[in-house]
Design an enzyme around this catalytic site. Structure first.
Site, PDB file in Angstrom:
ATOM      1  CG  MET A 122      -1.952  -1.309   1.100  1.00 10.34           C
ATOM      2  SD  MET A 122      -3.363  -0.964   1.994  1.00 10.34           S
ATOM      3  CE  MET A 122      -2.899  -0.556   3.733  1.00 10.34           C
ATOM      4  N   GLY A 123       2.065   1.013  -0.289  1.00 13.59           N
ATOM      5  CA  GLY A 123       3.114   2.217  -0.628  1.00 13.59           C
ATOM      6  C   GLY A 123       3.680   2.463   0.787  1.00 13.59           C
TER       7      GLY A 123
ATOM      8  CG  HIS B 103       8.712  -0.033   5.382  1.00 14.01           C
ATOM      9  ND1 HIS B 103       8.916  -1.412   5.572  1.00 14.01           N
ATOM     10  CD2 HIS B 103       7.249   0.267   5.485  1.00 14.01           C
ATOM     11  CE1 HIS B 103       7.749  -2.009   5.831  1.00 14.01           C
ATOM     12  NE2 HIS B 103       6.727  -0.950   5.833  1.00 14.01           N
ATOM     13  CD  GLU B 104      16.042  -1.089   3.947  1.00 12.38           C
ATOM     14  OE1 GLU B 104      16.251  -2.034   3.675  1.00 12.38           O
ATOM     15  OE2 GLU B 104      16.593  -0.043   3.302  1.00 12.38           O
TER      16      GLU B 104
ATOM     17  CG  HIS C 261       7.042  -2.427   1.720  1.00 11.53           C
ATOM     18  ND1 HIS C 261       6.976  -1.157   2.252  1.00 11.53           N
ATOM     19  CD2 HIS C 261       5.902  -3.037   1.963  1.00 11.53           C
ATOM     20  CE1 HIS C 261       5.575  -1.037   2.648  1.00 11.53           C
ATOM     21  NE2 HIS C 261       4.765  -1.928   2.521  1.00 11.53           N
TER      22      HIS C 261
ATOM     23  CD  GLN D  10      -6.110  -3.456   2.769  1.00  5.21           C
ATOM     24  OE1 GLN D  10      -6.071  -4.048   1.673  1.00  5.21           O
ATOM     25  NE2 GLN D  10      -5.152  -3.873   3.487  1.00  5.21           N
TER      26      GLN D  10
ATOM     27  CB  SER E 214       4.375  -0.669  10.518  1.00  7.48           C
ATOM     28  OG  SER E 214       3.472  -0.280   9.994  1.00  7.48           O
TER      29      SER E 214
HETATM   30  P1  AMP Z   1       1.710  -2.848   3.501  1.00  6.02           P
HETATM   31  O1  AMP Z   1       2.079  -1.988   2.489  1.00  6.02           O
HETATM   32  O2  AMP Z   1       1.743  -2.348   4.919  1.00  6.02           O
HETATM   33  O3  AMP Z   1       0.216  -3.451   3.192  1.00  6.02           O
HETATM   34  O4  AMP Z   1       2.565  -4.224   3.304  1.00  6.02           O
HETATM   35  C1  AMP Z   1       2.977  -4.799   2.337  1.00  6.02           C
HETATM   36  C2  AMP Z   1       3.547  -6.285   2.547  1.00  6.02           C
HETATM   37  O5  AMP Z   1       4.827  -6.199   3.149  1.00  6.02           O
HETATM   38  C3  AMP Z   1       2.805  -7.041   3.349  1.00  6.02           C
HETATM   39  O6  AMP Z   1       3.159  -8.455   2.876  1.00  6.02           O
HETATM   40  C4  AMP Z   1       3.374  -6.808   4.616  1.00  6.02           C
HETATM   41  O7  AMP Z   1       3.303  -8.021   5.381  1.00  6.02           O
HETATM   42  C5  AMP Z   1       4.935  -6.651   4.358  1.00  6.02           C
HETATM   43  N1  AMP Z   1       5.405  -6.076   5.498  1.00  6.02           N
HETATM   44  C6  AMP Z   1       5.215  -5.087   5.976  1.00  6.02           C
HETATM   45  N2  AMP Z   1       6.130  -4.637   6.871  1.00  6.02           N
HETATM   46  C7  AMP Z   1       6.965  -5.608   7.081  1.00  6.02           C
HETATM   47  C8  AMP Z   1       8.042  -5.909   7.698  1.00  6.02           C
HETATM   48  N3  AMP Z   1       8.352  -4.986   8.594  1.00  6.02           N
HETATM   49  N4  AMP Z   1       8.960  -6.969   7.461  1.00  6.02           N
HETATM   50  C9  AMP Z   1       8.521  -7.560   6.409  1.00  6.02           C
HETATM   51  N5  AMP Z   1       7.540  -7.341   5.757  1.00  6.02           N
HETATM   52  C10 AMP Z   1       6.684  -6.428   6.031  1.00  6.02           C
END
Ligand code: AMP
Length: 271
Positions: A26-27, A30-31, A33, A57, A181
């Site tokens: 969702m953009g 960070h590390e 991703h 969601q 996050s």
């Molecule tokens: P999001 O952009 O928050 O929806 O996350 C996209 C993907 O990145 C999802 O599969 C998350 O589980 C993964 N993700 C987010 N934070 C982390 C993290 N700290 N370490 C590893 N994967 C992550």
């Protein structure tokens, strides 16, 4: 790195490739991703990252509106790390007007942890993952264990319906042990320090849990202590089996799951 802004371009550009690794986001890159992207680069011939803040969601409008979005910055990070072949940035209509998946229902047994506190959230996640998988047809999807319940639900759903494999990747943390996050961008330095301290406490708590006679009571007590100590509001602090997510009475093959609010921002993690 090609930027794909609609379904037609996506389908056209991906057609020649049959081993595509997909990293949905969702953009707010960070590390965490980036670690998923690196895993995809290692095992798949091509890598595609999607950036789509999926309104369906979000069970809370305020959370949706305040969700950190900065496409320019995200693209510059993705370009720098090299090896991302495609970035898909669809519009709402690309996702929701093209394909009608069957209605998604989460069974009662799964209405635990985040599914209990965020009504409709995982239905929205599975719906968008169904649509994205159908469009992209990746050989593998890379997702973080940070969102562990999401990972299990998506894996179960996608692998039943598609040939795609869903690969869980380890949680990346900052030097204070706070899981990275996109929501961390909403915090000031002091909040980040507090959230790091909460993580450290739970790592410590995990070490002492096996000596406890009544784990549920112990966790309830710890929950109250943490709330007072850090001025946070904890939704759940539970020990659950890694595979079944049933409440567990022993630390082996189990994880501690937490969700809490710090200054109105909701964080989740597992240890
Ligand atoms: P999001 O952009 O928050 O929806 O996350 C996209 C993907 O990145 C999802 O599969 C998350 O589980 C993964 N993700 C987010 N934070 C982390 C993290 N700290 N370490 C590893 N994967 C992550």
């Amino acid at each position: 790195m090609k930027i794909l802004l609609n379904n037609q371009t996506l389908i056209h550009k991906l057609r020649p490739f049959n081993d595509v690794g997909f990293v949905p986001t969702m953009g707010g890159i960070h590390e965490g991703h980036i670690s998923l992207i690196n895993r995809s680069k290692k095992v798949c011939k091509k890598t595609i990252v999607s950036i789509f803040i999926n309104p369906k969601q979000f069970n809370n409008k305020k959370d949706f509106i305040s969700y950190p979005a900065n496409i320019k910055k995200d693209l510059s990070i993705l370009k720098k790390i090299k090896g991302v072949n495609f970035v898909f940035i669809p519009k709402f209509k690309d996702i929701y007007d093209s394909y009608k998946p069957s209605k998604i229902k989460i069974n009662r047994k799964s209405k635990i942890l985040c599914a209990k506190y965020r009504k409709g959230h995982f239905e929205g996640v599975l719906d968008v993952m169904d649509r994205l998988t159908n469009l992209i047809k990746p050989s593998k999807i890379f997702m973080g264990k940070k969102d562990y319940q999401q990972l299990l639900l998506v894996k179960n759903f996608v692998e039943k319906k598609y040939k795609t494999k869903v690969i869980g990747c380890k949680t990346i943390r900052d030097k204070n042990k706070l899981a990275l996050s996109s929501r961390n961008y909403l915090f000031n330095t002091n909040d980040l320090i507090i959230a790091g301290k909460v993580s450290k406490k739970i790592f410590a708590l995990k070490k002492s849990i096996n000596n406890q006679k009544n784990i549920t009571k112990f966790l309830l007590n710890e929950k109250n202590k943490l709330q007072k100590m850090f001025n946070i509001n904890i939704e759940y602090l539970e020990l659950r089996d890694k595979k079944t997510l049933l409440i567990s009475k022993k630390i082996s093959k189990s994880k501690i799951f937490i969700s809490y609010y710090l200054n109105d921002v909701r964080l989740i993690d597992n240890f």
